[in-house]
Design an enzyme around this catalytic site. Structure first.
Site, PDB file in Angstrom:
ATOM      1  N   PRO A   1      -5.867   4.325   3.156  1.00 52.48           N
ATOM      2  CA  PRO A   1      -6.771   4.752   2.091  1.00 52.48           C
ATOM      3  C   PRO A   1      -6.702   3.946   0.806  1.00 52.48           C
ATOM      4  O   PRO A   1      -5.722   3.985   0.088  1.00 52.48           O
ATOM      5  CB  PRO A   1      -6.346   6.198   1.824  1.00 52.48           C
ATOM      6  CG  PRO A   1      -5.437   6.563   2.939  1.00 52.48           C
ATOM      7  CD  PRO A   1      -4.812   5.306   3.385  1.00 52.48           C
ATOM      8  N   GLU A   2      -7.763   3.230   0.505  1.00 53.43           N
ATOM      9  CA  GLU A   2      -7.987   2.637  -0.799  1.00 53.43           C
ATOM     10  C   GLU A   2      -9.201   3.341  -1.387  1.00 53.43           C
ATOM     11  O   GLU A   2      -9.784   4.199  -0.734  1.00 53.43           O
ATOM     12  CB  GLU A   2      -8.241   1.130  -0.679  1.00 53.43           C
ATOM     13  CG  GLU A   2      -7.083   0.409  -0.002  1.00 53.43           C
ATOM     14  CD  GLU A   2      -7.304  -1.083   0.140  1.00 53.43           C
ATOM     15  OE1 GLU A   2      -8.052  -1.659  -0.650  1.00 53.43           O
ATOM     16  OE2 GLU A   2      -6.718  -1.670   1.053  1.00 53.43           O
TER      17      GLU A   2
ATOM     18  N   LYS B   1      -6.836   5.958  -6.169  1.00 51.03           N
ATOM     19  CA  LYS B   1      -6.401   6.383  -4.837  1.00 51.03           C
ATOM     20  C   LYS B   1      -6.025   7.856  -4.830  1.00 51.03           C
ATOM     21  O   LYS B   1      -5.301   8.316  -3.945  1.00 51.03           O
ATOM     22  CB  LYS B   1      -5.205   5.534  -4.385  1.00 51.03           C
ATOM     23  CG  LYS B   1      -5.563   4.061  -4.190  1.00 51.03           C
ATOM     24  CD  LYS B   1      -4.358   3.217  -3.875  1.00 51.03           C
ATOM     25  CE  LYS B   1      -4.730   1.745  -3.829  1.00 51.03           C
ATOM     26  NZ  LYS B   1      -3.548   0.878  -3.780  1.00 51.03           N
TER      27      LYS B   1
ATOM     28  N   ARG C   1       3.219  -7.951   0.077  1.00 47.97           N
ATOM     29  CA  ARG C   1       2.247  -7.493   1.056  1.00 47.97           C
ATOM     30  C   ARG C   1       1.689  -8.655   1.863  1.00 47.97           C
ATOM     31  O   ARG C   1       1.582  -9.773   1.348  1.00 47.97           O
ATOM     32  CB  ARG C   1       1.084  -6.764   0.371  1.00 47.97           C
ATOM     33  CG  ARG C   1       1.507  -5.819  -0.730  1.00 47.97           C
ATOM     34  CD  ARG C   1       2.478  -4.775  -0.258  1.00 47.97           C
ATOM     35  NE  ARG C   1       1.927  -4.013   0.844  1.00 47.97           N
ATOM     36  CZ  ARG C   1       1.120  -2.985   0.669  1.00 47.97           C
ATOM     37  NH1 ARG C   1       0.816  -2.587  -0.518  1.00 47.97           N
ATOM     38  NH2 ARG C   1       0.655  -2.343   1.705  1.00 47.97           N
TER      39      ARG C   1
END
Length: 264
Positions: A2-3, A59, A254
């Site tokens: 989820p973004e 978010k 990331r």
DNA sequence: CGAGATGTTCGGCT
DNA sequence: AAGCCGAACATCTC
């Protein structure tokens, strides 16, 4: 997963419960998800309260109930919201379930990197009120971005895009999409970006957020076919612009993918 | 079976 | 001292 846009999609999954009372609450109150929340009060006060409204920002989500009760939800990495029939039996990862007469509103999260917060009061919770202006809003100016980049001059621009206080709602795939569109190398240090590149970063951040909200947020459909998004998932991804094989590296902690030819 | 996953937070180092 | 980096969090999937 989820973004920004996915969070908005999940928020709507509880819309079927609007204007309806909660009759019962089931939760795994000892889980890390509820850290800092008064679980006992949540469980005792929500039954009998009515779901009045909800909002997604960055978010996070905020659900407003009657009796001045508020529920904050962060989906972490694997959180989801969905609705089930009223006789639903919660599974192992269904950490919070609000039962109503006609449906059950379910929050599930296998990895439990998400978070549930509970607030009592007339005013919205303080942790909600302090969220920075949305990337798509008028207040999110090029000047704001430029100032931030200067303050974090030694930080790789990819890592900068993931700072939630500066780019609220932007996550890993959106950051890569923004950099690809702006033709900026993810390893570039914020302090080395020209004014024109800083402006491109600002512009593309707004564009990616806006288009994601118009596609992903509506029905979880994919972003447009010509987006970098589709290539960045495949091991042998190629640049949609020039066909160059994509590079892969850890940047800002990331996995990051970019085109070595057009992102300099 | 090992590696990695779209997020945040903390502790240690510079 | 601010700010950066890597590890940790817990589970599932490829």
């Amino acid at each position: 997963m989820p973004e920004l846009a996915e969070v908005e999609y999940y928020r709507k999954q509880w819309d079927c419960g609007l204007r309806r009372d909660v009759v019962r609450v089931a939760l795994h109150g000892q889980m890390r998800l509820f850290r800092g929340a008064d679980v006992a009060r949540l469980a005792s006060l929500l039954p009998g309260a009515k779901l009045l409204g909800s909002e997604a920002r960055a978010k996070q989500m905020l659900f407003r109930f009657s009796r001045d009760l508020w529920l904050g939800v962060h989906l972490g990495m694997t959180g989801k919201l969905r609705a089930e029939p009223p006789d639903f039996a919660p599974g192992r990862h269904d950490h919070l379930v609000l039962f109503q007469k006609r449906q059950a509103l379910v929050f599930s999260d296998p990895r439990m990197f998400g978070r549930v917060q509970f607030h009592e009061g007339r005013e919205m919770p303080p942790w909600w009120a302090i969220l920075p202006p949305a990337v798509v809003s008028q207040q999110f100016t090029a000047e704001l971005v430029r100032a931030f980049l200067q303050r974090r001059a030694r930080l790789a621009v990819k890592a900068a895009l993931l700072v939630q206080s500066a780019f609220p709602g932007v996550g890993n795939w959106m950051a890569d999409e923004i950099l690809w569109r702006a033709k900026i190398n993810p390893r570039a240090l914020c302090g080395t970006l020209t004014e024109a590149r800083a402006e491109a970063l600002w512009r593309e951040a707004r564009e990616v957020c806006a288009v994601a909200m118009a596609t992903v947020a509506v029905d979880f459909s994919d972003p447009p076919a010509d987006w970098f998004y589709h290539e960045r998932w495949t091991a042998a991804g190629h640049c949609p612009r020039d066909g160059t094989a994509l590079c892969t590296a850890q940047i800002g902690g990331r996995t990051t993918r970019w085109c070595p030819r057009c992102q300099r």
